[in-house]
Design a protein around this motif. Sequence first.
Motif, short mmCIF file in Angstrom:
data_model
loop_
_atom_site.label_atom_id
_atom_site.label_comp_id
_atom_site.label_asym_id
_atom_site.label_seq_id
_atom_site.Cartn_x
_atom_site.Cartn_y
_atom_site.Cartn_z
N LEU A 82 11.97 44.99 49.23
CA LEU A 82 11.75 44.30 47.97
C LEU A 82 12.41 45.03 46.81
O LEU A 82 13.15 44.45 46.03
N SER A 83 12.14 46.32 46.70
CA SER A 83 12.70 47.12 45.60
C SER A 83 12.56 48.58 45.98
O SER A 83 12.29 48.93 47.12
N VAL B 233 4.31 37.00 51.16
CA VAL B 233 4.67 37.39 49.80
C VAL B 233 4.30 38.85 49.63
O VAL B 233 3.23 39.29 50.06
N ALA B 234 5.18 39.59 49.02
CA ALA B 234 4.92 41.01 48.76
C ALA B 234 5.10 41.30 47.27
O ALA B 234 5.95 40.68 46.61
N ALA B 235 4.28 42.22 46.75
CA ALA B 235 4.36 42.62 45.34
C ALA B 235 4.48 44.12 45.26
O ALA B 235 3.89 44.86 46.08
N GLY C 37 8.37 39.25 46.04
CA GLY C 37 9.35 38.86 47.04
C GLY C 37 8.72 37.93 48.05
O GLY C 37 7.58 38.13 48.46
N ILE C 38 9.45 36.90 48.43
CA ILE C 38 9.00 35.97 49.48
C ILE C 38 9.96 36.10 50.65
O ILE C 38 11.19 36.00 50.47
N PHE C 39 9.41 36.29 51.85
CA PHE C 39 10.21 36.58 53.03
C PHE C 39 9.75 35.70 54.19
O PHE C 39 8.61 35.24 54.22
N ASN C 40 10.65 35.50 55.15
CA ASN C 40 10.29 34.85 56.41
C ASN C 40 10.72 35.76 57.55
O ASN C 40 11.86 36.22 57.59
N THR C 41 9.80 36.00 58.46
CA THR C 41 10.07 36.99 59.51
C THR C 41 10.95 36.43 60.61
O THR C 41 11.90 37.10 61.05
N THR C 42 10.67 35.23 61.10
CA THR C 42 11.44 34.69 62.22
C THR C 42 12.91 34.56 61.87
O THR C 42 13.79 34.96 62.64
N THR D 78 15.30 36.92 53.26
CA THR D 78 14.73 37.26 51.96
C THR D 78 14.97 36.06 51.07
O THR D 78 16.09 35.81 50.62
N LEU D 79 13.92 35.31 50.80
CA LEU D 79 14.06 34.03 50.13
C LEU D 79 14.08 34.16 48.60
O LEU D 79 14.84 33.50 47.92
N ILE D 80 13.20 35.00 48.08
CA ILE D 80 13.08 35.16 46.63
C ILE D 80 12.81 36.62 46.31
O ILE D 80 12.00 37.26 46.98
N LYS D 81 13.47 37.12 45.29
CA LYS D 81 13.12 38.39 44.65
C LYS D 81 13.10 38.11 43.16
O LYS D 81 14.13 37.74 42.58
N GLN D 82 11.94 38.30 42.54
CA GLN D 82 11.83 37.91 41.14
C GLN D 82 10.78 38.77 40.44
O GLN D 82 9.74 39.09 41.03
N SER D 83 11.06 39.15 39.21
CA SER D 83 10.10 39.88 38.40
C SER D 83 9.18 38.88 37.71
O SER D 83 9.64 37.99 36.97
#
Length: 758
Positions: free
Chosen positions: A336-337, A354-356, A363-368, A372-377
């Motif tokens: 994520l950062s 979702v991770a913070a 950050g929004i991620f998909n494992t399969t 990395t779908l979204i990285k946003q502040s």
Amino acid sequence: MKPYTSKYSSIVDFSSPALKRHKMLRHFKDKLAEWGVAVGGVGVIVAILLIFLYLLYEVVPLFRSASMSSVATYSLPASSAEKNLYFAMEEQAEIGLKLDSNGQVIFFKTNTGRVIHTESIPVPEGTTITSLAEADPATHVLALAFSNGQAIVFKHEYDIRFADDNQRTITPKISYPYGKEYISLAENTAFSHLALRDTDEALIIAGSGKDAFVVKALNKEENFLSGDVTLTEQLLSVPKLPGTINGLLIDPDQRWIFAALDSDHLAILDIKDKENPVINAVIDVTEDGSSLTAMRFLLGGISLLLGDSSGHINQWFFVRNDTNEWQLKKIRGFKLSDSAIVNIAPEHRRKGFVAADAQGNIGIFNTTAQRTLIKQSVMDKSIAGIAISPRANALLVENLQGEVGFWDVNNTHPEVSWSALWDKVWYESYTEPKYIWQSSASTNDFEPKLSLMPLSFGTLKAAFYAMLLAAPLAICGAIYTAYFMAPAMRRKVKPVIELMEALPTVILGFLAGLWLAPFVENTLAGIFVLLLFMPVCMLLFAYLWAQLPGSIRHRIPDGWQAAILIPVVLLVGWISLQLSAPIEGFLFDGDIRHWIQEATGLDYDQRNALVVGLAMGFAVIPTIFSIAEDAIFSVPKHLTYGSLALGATPWQTLTRVVLLTASPGIFSALMIGLGRAVGETMIVLMATGNTPIMDANIFEGMRTLAANIAVEMPESEVGSSHYRVLFLAALVLFLFTFVVNTMAELIRHRLRKRYSSL
């Protein structure tokens, strides 16, 4: 001198009204035909283009990037004074829930922050809340531990009703599935970490505090007459863990307890035998000196998500090692950062999360799909709590100062990526990365496996075995029919073969699945004898026929010799099938299927590629034969006669003149036959086991792109990832045939240009 005239001659007036009308009518017909052909051709091109555009229209959304947009920002009452223990949203993402460190539950409107209901969890007098655990996001079951060593289990629920005017009303409430009685874990022990897992068989709570680690099972016994459930407490004798516990999780099967030790290790406790729990392993789960800061289960509870102080989130799950024992293994990682991960929230229905981090990044991620779908502040300060809606279309975020942000999330197809479609993927519970197609299952925790490789491989496999049978028979039959066969016999044989093309493929598939597949299985040895000895016997008969005296041979007119092969073919076929059982008993101990499996390691399925090759080859033969025969027969006769006149034999004329001249048409016949085999649906659908596997074994089945679309399209949800991936499969099939046909046309054009001078 006067020109010669005859009394029978007459002067034709080309300017008469009748001839003028005839010329005008003919001109009109010519123009009408010209425009009709032009419009028809353009219409075909437009139709194909529209099909392509429609497929592209359905496929493009798969590859659109995800996005987030802020809807509202607000502060909840007393949110800055108390620590946020838990955040959640109901199904519609209209009502949010916050649980603070005083045990007060606040239900509020997510888009405005307006409080609609508050409720307090009964906290024992003189105690404080020390920790919280969630059983599973989908069940809404939670547990609170208090400083006196007790705990209570509760659940947040939402009653949805529709009024007469069709207005929806959602009423939130707190319920206590095990009553408001406290569960005693350990007397006067403050548990700083708590884990909970609730199933139909038992409720297991694990707690850790200073110098204390307790695991208690509440086994459920249901009275079949009254339906009442009786809880029986069982305190597990767990071993002492080598370190300070900083986090606890229990898997859904209630076999494994995962304990974060110190700052970099994970202890795995096996409680399958509740009488004798054992430590399975203690492993280092961090890298480069980082420390473990967050730990959650992915949907289904098979995978662990571990976040560390360097901004990484790694996925771990159990795999079988060389000794067939379970071993926790790191599968893939996300970043994520550079700041510490402070919170992880798994999606409720997909393999995403979702991770913070400590700097306010989300950050929004998909494992399969490993995307990395979204990285946003989203916040200027560290995030205290996050919650994702069950439909994964909304997000709640709160910082340490109590400011809450409500975000709309557009993340429709996170499980689709290039690697998920075409590369090997390491799916949960698999021992290694594989190509797998499995689009649905019976559980909500299912991990979609949408690899198109097995389907593409199956398509090529089916086409290969079909062409392996059809191409030689069709081309050789076309050569003989067009070049050697008597015209009278050709007029009877050619229509009969072309009539085979009119047979519906569903009938061929029906016969292949219900009759041919069992027949091949029961006479497999005879089938191989037939394939091996039929060409040999035909060549041997031809040789013997050539050795007969001319008086006998010349009784058969030229071009009719093929008729005498019919009894030979029937006789050799009958003898081969009759020899099946004796050969199988003598060479293969009476079971050729078992011998194949033992000697070669190949599995045998009744509906396999051999059956598909025979059935689909039968369907493709008329297409190839008809076009190739026309191409060979259309070779100008003066080329043949000139070659024979110059002393060439009929065979030399065939190979060096006729086939070269007809090669563009023969090549077109093969390509059209290949296109027919690639796009065939019903025969493959009914004559194979329809299993999407990647194995060239002729004795195993396959699933093709076309058959997969036919099977799964009626069951797919419109607009879902599964639905659009099926359209992608159709697009792949479309592009494959388009590319093959384009290349074939280029090659055919070169062949025509090269041999046009013959």
